[in-house]
Each structure stands twice: as structure tokens, then as C-alpha cells.
Design an enzyme around this catalytic site. Structure first.
Site, PDB file in Angstrom:
ATOM      1  N   LEU A 215      88.125 -24.315  40.373  1.00  0.00           N
ATOM      2  CA  LEU A 215      89.133 -23.997  41.378  1.00  0.00           C
ATOM      3  C   LEU A 215      88.599 -24.141  42.802  1.00  0.00           C
ATOM      4  CD1 LEU A 215      91.814 -22.805  42.395  1.00  0.00           C
ATOM      5  CD2 LEU A 215      90.878 -20.527  41.919  1.00  0.00           C
TER       6      LEU A 215
ATOM      7  N   GLU B  86      86.980 -24.953  46.329  1.00  0.00           N
ATOM      8  CA  GLU B  86      86.613 -26.147  47.085  1.00  0.00           C
ATOM      9  C   GLU B  86      85.966 -25.703  48.390  1.00  0.00           C
ATOM     10  OE1 GLU B  86      89.951 -28.782  47.478  1.00  0.00           O
ATOM     11  OE2 GLU B  86      90.307 -28.870  45.312  1.00  0.00           O
TER      12      GLU B  86
ATOM     13  N   ALA C 134      88.615 -24.019  50.212  1.00  0.00           N
ATOM     14  CA  ALA C 134      89.569 -23.238  49.415  1.00  0.00           C
ATOM     15  C   ALA C 134      88.815 -22.341  48.442  1.00  0.00           C
ATOM     16  CB  ALA C 134      90.509 -24.174  48.649  1.00  0.00           C
ATOM     17  N   GLY C 135      88.968 -21.044  48.627  1.00  0.00           N
ATOM     18  CA  GLY C 135      88.351 -20.085  47.721  1.00  0.00           C
ATOM     19  C   GLY C 135      89.367 -19.013  47.394  1.00  0.00           C
ATOM     20  N   SER C 136      89.322 -17.912  48.152  1.00  0.00           N
ATOM     21  CA  SER C 136      90.356 -16.890  47.989  1.00  0.00           C
ATOM     22  C   SER C 136      91.733 -17.468  48.297  1.00  0.00           C
ATOM     23  CB  SER C 136      90.065 -15.708  48.913  1.00  0.00           C
ATOM     24  OG  SER C 136      88.866 -15.062  48.536  1.00  0.00           O
TER      25      SER C 136
ATOM     26  N   ILE D 197      81.204 -23.849  40.998  1.00  0.00           N
ATOM     27  CA  ILE D 197      81.858 -23.806  39.693  1.00  0.00           C
ATOM     28  C   ILE D 197      80.834 -23.334  38.659  1.00  0.00           C
ATOM     29  CG2 ILE D 197      83.224 -25.066  38.023  1.00  0.00           C
ATOM     30  CD1 ILE D 197      84.410 -24.786  40.917  1.00  0.00           C
TER      31      ILE D 197
ATOM     32  N   ARG E 259      59.960  10.564  36.267  1.00  0.00           N
ATOM     33  CA  ARG E 259      59.149  10.470  37.468  1.00  0.00           C
ATOM     34  C   ARG E 259      58.960  11.853  38.098  1.00  0.00           C
ATOM     35  NH1 ARG E 259      55.296   8.071  40.624  1.00  0.00           N
ATOM     36  NH2 ARG E 259      55.920   7.878  42.817  1.00  0.00           N
TER      37      ARG E 259
ATOM     38  N   GLN F 161      67.539   2.959  45.071  1.00  0.00           N
ATOM     39  CA  GLN F 161      66.986   4.004  45.931  1.00  0.00           C
ATOM     40  C   GLN F 161      66.248   5.049  45.099  1.00  0.00           C
ATOM     41  OE1 GLN F 161      67.067   3.778  49.171  1.00  0.00           O
ATOM     42  NE2 GLN F 161      66.047   5.725  49.620  1.00  0.00           N
TER      43      GLN F 161
ATOM     44  N   GLU G  86      85.796 -14.432  41.805  1.00  0.00           N
ATOM     45  CA  GLU G  86      87.086 -14.334  41.116  1.00  0.00           C
ATOM     46  C   GLU G  86      88.110 -13.544  41.936  1.00  0.00           C
ATOM     47  OE1 GLU G  86      87.105 -13.465  36.940  1.00  0.00           O
ATOM     48  OE2 GLU G  86      85.112 -14.312  36.662  1.00  0.00           O
TER      49      GLU G  86
END
Length: 382
Positions: free
Chosen positions: A122, A124, A127-129, A154, A265, A333, A360
Site C-alpha cells: 500500500l 508509497e 502515501a502512507g496514512s 512493504i 534485583r 527503566q 498500519e
């Protein structure tokens, strides 16, 4: 859990203990070895067929059981969970929903047997979200389609048999209209992959993919022409539910590591877990993981009921991924130098966890989506 679910999880735990003991997980992570060799045995165990109806060759189970398996896989080794989700959340869900009779007949048995999997191509460069901003284009050509464009980041593309690839087939230069889905064999001439270096998730390699005059037949079209965007949206709840369940299991693993360290510990003459600052931090971690798991199970129930769950899927993904991020950070931590050591399992969970809040679907974009369902106007996605 039902007796059947208990039996399934016992078989999963046995499989994981044999194939992915701690030393093997560390070896694969250090050597960047993906878990594709685990697929046939997962298929033999019937894991991929769990939520597929019996008439389609599956076991006719429910998503609640799938979520339990995903939680167990994520708790033991995220690499096993990620490849499981690749088959279940992307491949089986999409092909069952939108594949032709011929596509379902060919692909479903292979996927359920663990003989092949699909990768979603999907993203590019621009182009993501904003998935509707894709520019890769497919045009009709000699009885089929010719695809040109570029995809990036991908995951698992090199090991996949097919790419589920959205491309523009309509005249629109942008927007959700005019996008179609294609099943593109990764061995198709004109398709070139370059592996991308990254800081974590070493066993889930990502690739930049160039497509230059990639010719596929007419029957490579998945679903209806021009309806690829709504097709993708219609099955997103499966992939988001998969990620939520998986990272909840990973958060449980981080909590257990931190708790064991706090009990063993000693500083200032007592285990560090007896200091209120550490004890309260571990309590907060326990509550976050339990809340995430409850959301995952609620979403699974909605999926099994066939109820609308777009909002709940987005919520589960946000809650679970941010739980893992925060629990892994708190665990680092608590472990301090012991967690920062290269051989530490906590450091692997910590660096891997950073992907999931934007993978995603970035959590900020999902919050915009939830806001719109609440009747709020946002300046986010159109």
C-alpha cells in the site's frame, strides 16, 4: 476459555517452545532471519484455518480464538505473530471478502496450509496514512493490466507469493475513487525489490518496490474495478484487531521480564520491587496490559457477532500499541543497564515497539477517524 481453546493454546505453546526457544529468537533477531519456515507447521496445526468457515475448507472457529492465539504468539515471539497476522489479517480476510471464486479456490487452501502468504503493498513515498494519495497506476494492456509505480516500506514482500497491490485504474489523479486492488505475483518481470535498513523488527524485513511495466492478466484484479479503496477499508478491522492482540501479548512479555527483575534485583538491602516507586510502576503496567486485553476481547466479540466495529478496531489498535510502547519503556527503566544490554529481551521489545503506533495506520489518524464518528470536525483526514 473453552476446553477447545485451552487445547489449541497448549499446542501453540508446545510449538513455540520447540521452534523458537529464547536462544533461537535472539539468533534470528541478530542475524535478521525471518520466520517464513514456521508457516507450514502453523498450517499443519490448523492455526490459519481457525476462523475460516467449514464450507470454505476451514475449521469454522471464531475470532475470539484467533485473538487468543495472537496474544500467545506475541507474548512468546513477535516474529511468529507478525507472519501469522500476514496470512490471517491481510491474505485470508481480503481474499475471502473480495476474491473471485477462482481466486478463493486457488489461494485459500495454500494460505491455510501455510504454503504461501500475501504482503500488502500500500505505502508509497507520498502515501502512507493518506492511502488515497497513491500514484501507482494500472492500465489495460493486451488482455490484462500493465502496472507502473513505486511502493515502499512493504513488510515481508520478498518472502510473499503475491502482493495485494492497490493502483489507480480510473482517471482521477488522487482521492479514493478510481483505485483497484490487484494480486501481483512477486516473481513477475519488471518488479524489483530493495531491502530497507531499519532499527528494529529485524525478522520482518521491509522493502522498497519498483514496478516498471509489470504485466498481469485480467484475472489479477481483486474485487471490483475502481472499488479498491472501500475494499481495503472493509477488512481493516481484521488487521487492526490482529495487531492489537499481538502487541498486547508482547506487552505482557515486557511486564513479566520487568516483574521478574524487580523481584530478583537487590539494592539497599532489598529487592527493588519493594520500593514504592517501582511497585507502583509495575502496578500501572499490569493495569495497562489488562485494559488492552479487555479491549481486544471486546473487539473479537463484535467481529464474531458481525457487528460494526470500525471505531472499536481503531480504539483497540491505539490502546494496545501505546500500552506496549509505554510498558516496554517503563521496563527499560526498571531493568536499567540490564535492559540496555544487547542480549536483553527487553531492549528488543523496546525498539520493536516503536513501529506499531504508526504502522498500519498512525494513531493520530485513527484518532481523527474516531473523532469523526463522534460527530466532531477535525483538521486531519479529509
Amino acid at each position: 476459555m473453552t476446553p477447545e481453546q485451552t487445547q489449541i493454546l497448549a499446542s501453540v505453546e508446545t510449538f513455540l517452545a520447540r521452534r523458537l526457544p529464547p536462544a533461537e529468537i535472539r539468533r534470528r533477531d541478530a542475524a535478521h532471519v525471518p520466520p517464513y519456515d514456521l508457516l507450514p507447521e502453523m498450517g499443519a496445526l490448523g492455526l490459519f484455518a481457525l476462523a475460516v468457515p467449514v464450507p470454505e475448507g476451514g475449521l469454522g472457529g471464531d475470532w475470539a480464538t484467533v485473538a487468543l492465539v495472537q496474544d500467545a504468539l506475541g507474548r512468546h515471539a513477535y516474529m511468529a505473530a507478525s507472519i501469522f497476522n500476514r496470512v490471517v489479517g491481510f491474505g485470508l480476510a481480503t481474499i475471502r471478502a473480495h476474491g473471485s471464486a477462482a481466486q478463493r479456490a486457488e489461494l485459500l487452501p495454500l494460505l491455510m496450509a501455510g504454503e504461501a502468504f500475501c504482503a500488502l503493498a500500500l505505502t508509497e513515498p507520498q502515501a502512507g496514512s493518506d492511502a488515497a494519495a497513491i500514484r501507482t497506476r494500472a492500465v489495460r494492456h493486451e488482455g490484462g493490466w500493465r502496472i507502473n509505480g513505486r511502493k515502499t516500506w512493504i513488510s515481508d514482500a520478498e518472502g510473499a507469493r503475491w502482493l495485494i497491490l492497490p493502483a489507480r485504474t480510473g482517471p482521477e489523479p488522487a482521492g479514493a475513487r478510481g483505485i483497484s486492488l490487484f494480486l501481483v505475483p512477486t516473481a513477475t518481470p519488471g518488479l524489483a525489490m530493495t531491502r530497507l535498513p531499519k532499527v528494529g523488527n529485524n525478522c520482518m524485513p521491509s522493502f522498497d518496490i519498483g514496478l516498471q511495466d509489470v504485466d498481469v492478466p485480467e484475472d489479477a484484479l481483486l474485487g471490483e474495478e475502481g472499488r479498491g479503496f472501500p475494499h481495503m477499508m472493509s477488512t481493516l478491522h481484521f488487521s487492526r484487531a490482529s495487531m492489537a492482540a499481538t502487541v498486547t501479548g508482547a506487552a505482557e512479555a515486557a511486564l513479566r521480564i520487568a516483574l521478574a527483575h524487580a523481584q530478583e534485583r537487590e539494592q539497599f538491602g532489598q529487592p527493588i520491587g519493594r520500593f514504592q516507586a517501582i511497585a507502583h510502576r509495575l502496578v500501572d503496567m499490569r493495569m495497562r496490559v489488562d485494559q488492552s486485553r479487555l479491549m481486544v476481547r471486546h473487539l473479537a466479540q463484535l467481529i464474531d457477532q458481525g457487528a460494526p466495529c470500525r471505531r472499536e478496531a481503531a480504539q483497540a489498535k491505539i490502546i494496545a500499541t501505546e500500552t506496549l510502547r509505554d510498558v516496554a519503556d517503563a521496563g527499560m527503566q526498571i531493568l536499567a543497564s540490564a535492559g540496555y544490554a544487547a542480549e536483553s529481551d527487553m531492549q528488543r521489545l523496546w525498539r520493536d515497539s516503536r513501529l506499531y503506533t504508526f504502522g498500519e495506520g498512525a494513531n493520530e489518524v485513527l484518532r481523527d477517524s474516531i473523532a469523526r464518528e463522534m460527530g466532531l470536525t477535525t483538521r486531519g483526514m479529509a
